[in-house]
Design a protein around this motif. Structure first.
Motif, PDB file in Angstrom:
ATOM      1  N   LEU A   1      17.201 -30.231  21.295  1.00  0.00           N
ATOM      2  CA  LEU A   1      15.966 -29.474  21.077  1.00  0.00           C
ATOM      3  C   LEU A   1      16.173 -28.210  20.245  1.00  0.00           C
ATOM      4  O   LEU A   1      15.226 -27.439  20.079  1.00  0.00           O
ATOM      5  N   LEU A   2      17.365 -28.012  19.700  1.00  0.00           N
ATOM      6  CA  LEU A   2      17.618 -26.824  18.891  1.00  0.00           C
ATOM      7  C   LEU A   2      16.708 -26.789  17.666  1.00  0.00           C
ATOM      8  O   LEU A   2      16.120 -25.749  17.343  1.00  0.00           O
ATOM      9  N   GLY A   3      16.579 -27.936  16.996  1.00  0.00           N
ATOM     10  CA  GLY A   3      15.706 -27.997  15.828  1.00  0.00           C
ATOM     11  C   GLY A   3      14.259 -27.711  16.175  1.00  0.00           C
ATOM     12  O   GLY A   3      13.551 -27.021  15.427  1.00  0.00           O
ATOM     13  N   ASP A   4      13.811 -28.204  17.327  1.00  0.00           N
ATOM     14  CA  ASP A   4      12.422 -27.983  17.751  1.00  0.00           C
ATOM     15  C   ASP A   4      12.158 -26.512  18.026  1.00  0.00           C
ATOM     16  O   ASP A   4      11.115 -25.974  17.630  1.00  0.00           O
ATOM     17  N   PHE A   5      13.098 -25.857  18.716  1.00  0.00           N
ATOM     18  CA  PHE A   5      12.929 -24.427  18.991  1.00  0.00           C
ATOM     19  C   PHE A   5      12.927 -23.617  17.698  1.00  0.00           C
ATOM     20  O   PHE A   5      12.151 -22.664  17.548  1.00  0.00           O
ATOM     21  N   LEU A   6      13.787 -23.983  16.757  1.00  0.00           N
ATOM     22  CA  LEU A   6      13.828 -23.273  15.474  1.00  0.00           C
ATOM     23  C   LEU A   6      12.533 -23.468  14.701  1.00  0.00           C
ATOM     24  O   LEU A   6      12.039 -22.542  14.038  1.00  0.00           O
ATOM     25  N   TYR A   7      11.969 -24.674  14.796  1.00  0.00           N
ATOM     26  CA  TYR A   7      10.692 -24.911  14.118  1.00  0.00           C
ATOM     27  C   TYR A   7       9.606 -24.004  14.692  1.00  0.00           C
ATOM     28  O   TYR A   7       8.856 -23.364  13.941  1.00  0.00           O
ATOM     29  N   TYR A   8       9.513 -23.930  16.013  1.00  0.00           N
ATOM     30  CA  TYR A   8       8.457 -23.101  16.613  1.00  0.00           C
ATOM     31  C   TYR A   8       8.733 -21.616  16.419  1.00  0.00           C
ATOM     32  O   TYR A   8       7.795 -20.813  16.382  1.00  0.00           O
ATOM     33  N   LYS A   9      10.000 -21.256  16.250  1.00  0.00           N
ATOM     34  CA  LYS A   9      10.312 -19.887  15.876  1.00  0.00           C
ATOM     35  C   LYS A   9       9.703 -19.590  14.506  1.00  0.00           C
ATOM     36  O   LYS A   9       9.020 -18.571  14.311  1.00  0.00           O
ATOM     37  N   GLY A  10       9.936 -20.501  13.564  1.00  0.00           N
ATOM     38  CA  GLY A  10       9.367 -20.335  12.229  1.00  0.00           C
ATOM     39  C   GLY A  10       7.854 -20.363  12.236  1.00  0.00           C
ATOM     40  O   GLY A  10       7.197 -19.551  11.563  1.00  0.00           O
ATOM     41  N   PHE A  11       7.283 -21.257  13.022  1.00  0.00           N
ATOM     42  CA  PHE A  11       5.825 -21.400  13.090  1.00  0.00           C
ATOM     43  C   PHE A  11       5.176 -20.105  13.570  1.00  0.00           C
ATOM     44  O   PHE A  11       4.202 -19.625  12.979  1.00  0.00           O
ATOM     45  N   CYS A  12       5.725 -19.535  14.638  1.00  0.00           N
ATOM     46  CA  CYS A  12       5.150 -18.296  15.191  1.00  0.00           C
ATOM     47  C   CYS A  12       5.350 -17.119  14.243  1.00  0.00           C
ATOM     48  O   CYS A  12       4.441 -16.304  14.057  1.00  0.00           O
ATOM     49  N   LEU A  13       6.528 -17.039  13.645  1.00  0.00           N
ATOM     50  CA  LEU A  13       6.787 -15.951  12.705  1.00  0.00           C
ATOM     51  C   LEU A  13       5.851 -16.028  11.501  1.00  0.00           C
ATOM     52  O   LEU A  13       5.364 -15.003  11.013  1.00  0.00           O
ATOM     53  N   GLU A  14       5.589 -17.250  11.046  1.00  0.00           N
ATOM     54  CA  GLU A  14       4.668 -17.399   9.913  1.00  0.00           C
ATOM     55  C   GLU A  14       3.263 -16.950  10.303  1.00  0.00           C
ATOM     56  O   GLU A  14       2.589 -16.252   9.535  1.00  0.00           O
ATOM     57  N   LYS A  15       2.830 -17.325  11.505  1.00  0.00           N
ATOM     58  CA  LYS A  15       1.500 -16.920  11.963  1.00  0.00           C
ATOM     59  C   LYS A  15       1.413 -15.403  12.138  1.00  0.00           C
ATOM     60  O   LYS A  15       0.332 -14.823  12.006  1.00  0.00           O
ATOM     61  N   LEU A  16       2.559 -14.773  12.408  1.00  0.00           N
ATOM     62  CA  LEU A  16       2.599 -13.327  12.568  1.00  0.00           C
ATOM     63  C   LEU A  16       2.893 -12.620  11.239  1.00  0.00           C
ATOM     64  O   LEU A  16       3.219 -11.436  11.219  1.00  0.00           O
ATOM     65  N   GLU A  17       2.777 -13.389  10.145  1.00  0.00           N
ATOM     66  CA  GLU A  17       2.944 -12.861   8.782  1.00  0.00           C
ATOM     67  C   GLU A  17       4.363 -12.385   8.482  1.00  0.00           C
ATOM     68  O   GLU A  17       4.574 -11.590   7.569  1.00  0.00           O
ATOM     69  N   GLN A  18       5.338 -12.876   9.222  1.00  0.00           N
ATOM     70  CA  GLN A  18       6.740 -12.585   8.924  1.00  0.00           C
ATOM     71  C   GLN A  18       7.323 -13.800   8.191  1.00  0.00           C
ATOM     72  O   GLN A  18       8.167 -14.532   8.708  1.00  0.00           O
ATOM     73  N   LYS A  19       6.835 -13.996   6.969  1.00  0.00           N
ATOM     74  CA  LYS A  19       7.062 -15.257   6.268  1.00  0.00           C
ATOM     75  C   LYS A  19       8.505 -15.470   5.819  1.00  0.00           C
ATOM     76  O   LYS A  19       8.991 -16.611   5.803  1.00  0.00           O
ATOM     77  N   GLU A  20       9.197 -14.427   5.427  1.00  0.00           N
ATOM     78  CA  GLU A  20      10.587 -14.592   5.011  1.00  0.00           C
ATOM     79  C   GLU A  20      11.464 -15.038   6.180  1.00  0.00           C
ATOM     80  O   GLU A  20      12.314 -15.926   6.042  1.00  0.00           O
ATOM     81  N   ASP A  21      11.253 -14.413   7.335  1.00  0.00           N
ATOM     82  CA  ASP A  21      11.996 -14.818   8.537  1.00  0.00           C
ATOM     83  C   ASP A  21      11.593 -16.231   8.965  1.00  0.00           C
ATOM     84  O   ASP A  21      12.430 -17.004   9.451  1.00  0.00           O
TER      85      ASP A  21
END
Length: 285
Positions: free
Chosen positions: A228-248
């Protein structure tokens, strides 16, 4: 010879410390208490210790014991679990139907396990979400705290998530999260945490979702597993993008792509690449 003595003898025979035996299963103090006959271990715990010690349960209980007679049921439950993990519900259904007499004789944790599977099949095989929920909710109320109850709670949350009743699903995931103990299987905890994260993301609770995601990442990294490492990393990216932290977010998406590529998960690598390309273009603008 008592169980505690057999554990100690076998542990020493293979040059294993109490710490080695307990790692990822229970505390070292628990092993010490078992060996000193201050506590009687559950059969679920004994199965894990037997596997670590590379012996069968018969080694501890003897061929004619009640525990030994449970071996067929235990083997069946392990087989059912394997097919559940692969979401092969037709095979699970066949195994349940063809072993009906054996399952009817199952008691304790084994009996509860098969009741849980029955609840899952009401939904995944029969398509009856409400029947599955009623069965699982009733079952959960009958159970003591433990890994199986955690799985049942996770399953109830998943059913409400499927119905898009996110507030109720969240309550169940939070309930399971509060039950976590260090001796619990990390994969079962990771599954609940991922589903909890998905539920929070569906409600636009991105900050809360990130908090659970980071804890999930810490858990799987600590265990040195890709589960599930890939899944957690995806949702990390998803939330960061929604929070406008697009580079992260882009960095997290790329890490997720790498994990999915290692796992040869073509479906997710293609999806991640499209997401990476899209976000990369947005950052250039």
């Amino acid at each position: 010879m008592r169980i505690g003595e057999k554990i100690k003898n076998r542990r020493r025979e293979i040059k294993m410390t109490q710490s080695d035996l307990s790692e990822g299963i229970c505390t070292q103090a628990m092993i010490s208490r078992i060996e000193k006959r201050k506590v009687r271990p559950s059969r679920e715990l004994m199965e894990k210790l037997a596997e670590r010690l590379e012996v069968s349960l018969h080694y501890f209980y003897g061929e004619d014991s009640i525990e030994s007679r449970y071996s067929k049921t235990t083997q069946l439950s392990k087989l059912v679990r394997q097919h559940l993990e692969r979401r092969e519900y037709d095979t699970v259904s066949y195994l349940i139907d063809s072993n009906e007499e054996l399952i009817q004789q199952a008691i304790g944790e084994d009996g509860l396990f098969f009741e849980w599977v029955k609840g899952l099949l009401f939904d995944y095989r029969d398509g009856d979400n409400d029947k599955a929920l009623n069965h699982l909710i009733r079952l959960e109320k009958e159970m003591k705290n433990g890994e199986l109850r955690l799985e049942v709670i996770d399953s109830i949350g998943n059913q409400y998530l499927k119905k898009e009743e996110y507030d109720i699903a969240e309550k169940y995931y939070h309930k399971g999260f509060d039950m976590f103990s260090e001796w619990m299987n990390h994969e079962k905890k990771a599954k609940l945490m991922l589903n909890y994260s998905i539920c929070l993301a569906q409600q636009d609770k991105y900050g809360e979702c990130l908090s659970i995601v980071f804890q999930g990442l810490d858990l799987v990294v600590e265990q040195k597993t890709l589960f599930l490492l890939g899944d957690f990393l995806y949702y990390k990216g998803f939330c960061l993008e929604k929070l406008e932290q697009k580079e992260d977010a882009l960095s997290a998406y790329k890490q997720a792509w790498t994990i999915f590529d290692i796992q040869q998960n073509e479906k997710f690598t293609v999806s991640m690449q499209l997401t990476i390309d899209r976000l990369g273009k947005e950052l250039i603008k």
